[in-house]
Each structure stands twice: as C-alpha cells, then as structure tokens.
Write an enzyme that holds these catalytic residues in place. Structure first.
Site, PDB file in Angstrom:
ATOM      1  CG  ASP A  26      66.617 -36.329  79.221  1.00 48.18           C
ATOM      2  OD1 ASP A  26      67.001 -36.017  78.083  1.00 48.18           O
ATOM      3  OD2 ASP A  26      66.908 -37.411  79.762  1.00 48.18           O
ATOM      4  CB  CYS A  82      70.417 -38.449  79.498  1.00 54.09           C
ATOM      5  SG  CYS A  82      70.754 -39.981  78.581  1.00 54.09           S
TER       6      CYS A  82
END
Length: 152
Positions: free
Chosen positions: A57, A50
């Site tokens: 992520d 992120c």
C-alpha cells in the site's frame, strides 16, 4: 525518549529497522523553547503492506507538529517510517499509530497527521488524526495534498 537525548542515528550508519516497534526515534532539545511554531514532514513515498493480501500500500503522509521541549530527529523518523515497508496494517491503524507514537514519545504541544493513501480496489482512503485543538496563534497551513483525481 532516551534519557540523554543523544541521537543514536545522527552522523552514524544506520540500518533500516526490522519493524516499526524495533525502530528507535531520536529526540533532541527544541532549539527555540517557548516559541510557538510548526514543523512539517512530508513522506510522499510511504509504503506498508495490506494485512489481508500482503500487497504493498502506498501513501503520501504529512506530519505537522508544534514542538514542546523536544523535536524529532529527521533521520530517525525516516528510518521509523521506512520500517513500515514490511509491516502489515490497515491504513487507519498505520496512520493513527504513527501519530500516537510521536505524541507519546515527543510530547509536542500539538500534532496532526494526514495519510493520503493511493487507491487499491478503486477506492482511495484518506486518514486524518490530531492530538487536540490547534494551539491559539499557531499558523497551520493546508497540508497541500490534493484529493485523488485518477487520470482526469
């Protein structure tokens, strides 16, 4: 694309690139030039970071393409995708960027990518991009990734 189309990674020990930009994607001649067919790569354990929090992520990527003169060598693609582990980018930028780089370098007849991102903050995000209309006569199966359902 390299001038010689000689793969740098195939049959060699290769380290994970420091970044997606530093990754070298190898391309080899299409073994069936002129034939209209589709190639699919699935990366169910793709990770990036992120750009705001730095937290990981996770996504299931599906890349489909109809080759032109070349095909992407799978080991180099694996290393390229692995280079995103320490790369910060929003889901949209990462997914579309992968598709656009493959399109620009490989120059397939057609390419699409589906990024099925796992939820963070309670919202899954799916990102889809394709290079243009599907070529007439190309069999394009569903990407086969179910929408996120949580635990139910």
């Amino acid at each position: 694309m390299s001038d010689t189309l000689k793969p740098l990674h195939l049959g060699q020990t290769s380290a994970l690139p420091a970044s997606p930009e530093a990754a070298v994607l190898d391309y080899v001649p299409n073994p069936r030039p002129g034939a209209l067919f589709m190639v699919r790569f699935a990366a169910p354990e793709f990770t990036s970071l992120c750009p705001v929090t730095g937290q990981p992520d996770f996504a299931h990527l599906v890349i489909d393409y109809a080759p032109g003169e070349t095909i992407v060598e799978s080991k180099s693609l694996k290393l390229f995708l692995g280079a995103f582990r320490n790369h910060a980018g929003f889901h949209e930028d990462v997914t579309v960027g992968i598709g656009q780089r493959l399109l620009a370098e490989m120059q397939p007849r057609w390419l699409r990518i589906g990024g099925y991102w796992y939820p963070r903050g309670g919202i899954p995000i799916d990102v889809f991009w394709q290079s243009g209309p599907v070529p007439e006569g190309l069999w394009v199966p569903d990407q086969g990734v179910a929408g996120y359902r949580g635990r139910g």
